[in-house]
Design an enzyme around this catalytic site. Structure first.
Site, PDB file in Angstrom:
ATOM      1  N   SER A  95       9.909  11.561  -2.840  1.00 53.76           N
ATOM      2  CA  SER A  95       8.533  12.041  -2.716  1.00 53.76           C
ATOM      3  C   SER A  95       7.717  11.612  -3.915  1.00 53.76           C
ATOM      4  CB  SER A  95       8.523  13.567  -2.618  1.00 53.76           C
ATOM      5  OG  SER A  95       7.207  14.072  -2.704  1.00 53.76           O
ATOM      6  N   TYR A 100       9.870  21.792  -5.609  1.00 54.73           N
ATOM      7  CA  TYR A 100      10.123  20.721  -4.638  1.00 54.73           C
ATOM      8  C   TYR A 100      10.154  19.357  -5.320  1.00 54.73           C
ATOM      9  CZ  TYR A 100       9.197  17.238  -1.063  1.00 54.73           C
ATOM     10  OH  TYR A 100       9.256  16.111  -0.285  1.00 54.73           O
ATOM     11  N   LYS A 104      13.449  16.746  -5.827  1.00 55.75           N
ATOM     12  CA  LYS A 104      13.505  15.346  -5.411  1.00 55.75           C
ATOM     13  C   LYS A 104      13.860  14.438  -6.588  1.00 55.75           C
ATOM     14  CE  LYS A 104      12.709  15.263  -0.991  1.00 55.75           C
ATOM     15  NZ  LYS A 104      13.685  14.679  -0.039  1.00 55.75           N
TER      16      LYS A 104
END
Length: 326
Positions: A117, A141, A145
């Site tokens: 991402s 998040y 990643k």
């Protein structure tokens, strides 16, 4: 020799499955259907219902389907929600990636495309995000990643002198929109396109969060990239890994110029034929003025290009959503 797509029943994963099939790389899907949909997986594609946290099941799937590589898409992808659910995010994204790597090593599978991402960059204050920019993720998040990329890098180092050294690449991207198949659409409750579509279907007025940003029209600017283009780049990355061709450790799948929220709203009204003037709400805390990535490296190696303009992004997404509504 097949390719396993983790999370292959999700919006992005299901498009990757179709891209692999079109490229002559037989896909296999594993998905626990926590956010994916069984109906998104095409007929004839082997489907295993289960979690990537189940090491035995992942390894069994790799062995039984003679898997030559993995496209790892499965994960908890809601950046905002990850702030209130960090432990869940880390379990799904960090532990999940570790288990996939462990199962791959046990089964002798040595090719990996990681769906990463652009959240690994955080909120950089530069006109264009390049792959070598410092990584400062702003959410659990994004952190998860980035840790996933570290795990993959370290496993590649650890297996370098073995009979099956890990070959890998990570693909980083921002806002994925549109549809490449009317039977597959974005069902996220947090993404801009489905939020606008649901508002229009229900007769509500879509909202813009802030119109006083330092951008030409006052609304923030982001990369919006079509899901079919994203899927095609994953398939090309898989082909290069399988052929032993060189790849970079990471690629940005970026537009190079971006679109503003106002431009998206104008296209929504234009394409759907529903005339509306969006409501203007307050800014969301931490939203930067502009985040846009360059896709030059991916264009060089992965045939990356923006094949859809903003109207086509809206049109394909809207047609798929309306088809789902019957």
């Amino acid at each position: 020799m097949s390719w396993l797509v983790t999370g292959g029943a999700g919006y992005i994963g299901a498009h990757i499955v179709r891209a692999l099939d079109a490229a002559g790389l037989p896909p296999v899907v594993i998905d626990d259907l926590s956010s994916g949909h069984r109906g998104f997986v095409p007929d004839g594609v082997p489907f295993v219902r289960g979690s990537i946290l189940d090491r035995a099941l992942v390894e069994q799937t790799l062995r039984e389907h003679d898997v030559t590589g993995v496209i790892h898409v499965a994960g908890f992808k809601y950046a905002g929600v990850s702030v209130s659910r960090p432990l869940h995010t880390y379990a799904q994204n960090v532990e999940g990636t570790r288990i996939v790597l462990e199962a791959m090593e046990a089964a002798g599978v040595a090719n990996l495309v990681f769906s990463s991402s652009a959240a690994v960059y955080g909120t950089p204050d530069v006109p264009l995000v390049t792959e070598d920019l410092p990584k400062r993720p702003a959410s659990p998040y994004g952190e998860s990643k980035l840790i996933g990329e570290w795990l993959i890098r370290d496993q590649a180092v650890a297996t370098a002198d073995t009979v099956a050294p890990l070959r890998h690449t990570s693909l980083r991207y921002f806002n994925v929109v549109g549809s490449g198949d009317r039977s597959v659409y974005d069902t996220s409750p947090h993404n801009l396109f489905p939020l606008v579509f649901e508002a229009l279907i229900e007769g509500r007025t879509p909202r813009i969060n802030g119109d006083d940003y330092d951008t030409p029209d006052g609304t923030n600017v982001r990369d919006y990239v079509h899901v079919a283009d994203i899927a095609a780049a994953h398939a090309v990355a898989a082909q290069r890994l399988a052929a032993g061709d060189p790849v970079e450790a990471a690629y940005n799948l970026g537009s190079g110029d971006g679109l503003s929220v106002r431009q998206i709203m104008d296209a929504m009204a234009r394409v759907t034929g529903i005339d509306f003037t969006p409501e203007i709400g307050a800014r969301r805390p931490g939203d930067p003025d502009r985040i846009v990535a360059t896709g030059e490296l991916a264009a060089r190696d992965l045939d990356w290009k923006m094949r859809y303009d903003v109207d086509e992004m809206v049109r394909t997404g809207w047609e798929a959503r309306r088809a789902a509504a019957g």
